[in-house]
Design an enzyme around this catalytic site. Sequence first.
Site, short mmCIF file in Angstrom:
data_model
loop_
_atom_site.label_atom_id
_atom_site.label_comp_id
_atom_site.label_asym_id
_atom_site.label_seq_id
_atom_site.Cartn_x
_atom_site.Cartn_y
_atom_site.Cartn_z
N ASP A 180 -9.16 -5.51 -5.15
CA ASP A 180 -9.17 -3.80 -3.84
C ASP A 180 -9.81 -2.60 -4.35
O ASP A 180 -9.86 -2.59 -5.28
CB ASP A 180 -7.86 -4.06 -4.24
CG ASP A 180 -6.65 -3.39 -3.15
OD1 ASP A 180 -7.38 -2.13 -2.07
OD2 ASP A 180 -5.56 -3.37 -3.28
N SER A 234 0.75 -0.94 -0.20
CA SER A 234 0.21 0.27 0.03
C SER A 234 0.40 1.31 0.25
O SER A 234 2.26 1.82 -0.61
CB SER A 234 -0.64 0.38 1.26
OG SER A 234 -1.81 1.05 1.06
N HIS A 291 -6.99 -5.85 -0.57
CA HIS A 291 -6.45 -4.68 0.04
C HIS A 291 -5.12 -5.55 1.00
O HIS A 291 -4.08 -5.37 0.87
CB HIS A 291 -6.33 -3.91 0.10
CG HIS A 291 -5.58 -2.53 0.49
ND1 HIS A 291 -4.35 -2.59 -1.08
CD2 HIS A 291 -5.07 -1.89 1.36
CE1 HIS A 291 -3.64 -0.88 -0.79
NE2 HIS A 291 -3.75 -1.31 1.14
#
Length: 269
Positions: A222, A98, A250
């Site tokens: 995601d 991320s 995610h």
Amino acid sequence: MGYYVAVEPGVNIYVEDVNPTGRKTILFVHGWPANHHLFEYQFNVLPAMGYRCIGIDIRGFGKSDKPFGNYTYNQLANDVRVIVEVLGLHDFTLAGHSVGGAIVTRYMAKHQGFGVAKLALIGAAAPSVTKRSYFPGGIEKKEVTKLIHGVYEDRPAMLVNFTEKFFYQPISKPFSDWFLQLGFAASGYATAKVAKTFRDEELFHDLSHILVPTLILHGKHDEVCRPALATALHKGIKQSKLVWFEHSGHGLFWEERDKFNRELAEFVR
């Protein structure tokens, strides 16, 4: 074992170093708004396979110091550079999830991939989390602005809502409670400032500076860093391989952790 590295006067970054004698080193950089514990299900497995796993808490998060000032990608990448130098790392794999994926992308460009042999981008917040005129694949900027307002108005509620969006597969109440604690360990102002960074900064020009083999791992479902980001990374990084996780959002490192650990271990080997 855990210890601290001083990245600048008054700012110490927490480092968790598992299996320091491992034959290959992976340095993990976590995403927003968590800390190195995000990779618990990798640290449970990969060291037993002979890998040295190093997790850091970026400034403002986890056990690291929480200065009020700068949380740009440049600053966060500079912190990584100091850690690499102090630990004497070389020929290692740099892995970022991320926002951590954005930080390591900037590291590769700003610091010419110092010491890095391979790069792993995991649900990466790069090249742009938000939509732009030249990149329609991100989320609306107002969605991130809403997160920032949530930090200042009701951070616990914001974190609960973000947790629900983070995973595609159902998670248990105890797991959700544990995951929330990762976010609570951060400072509120660092949480907000890093969110402003991933709302406003982009890394398209950084991609051409990545000259090492790169593994891109991304969940098909995601909703935080949309699949279009992975496609753009694959297109922009010459020596890249893209692996989709069909049943993940995610949190692919947990949702399909067996596949994730296998892909990462085979890449690093």
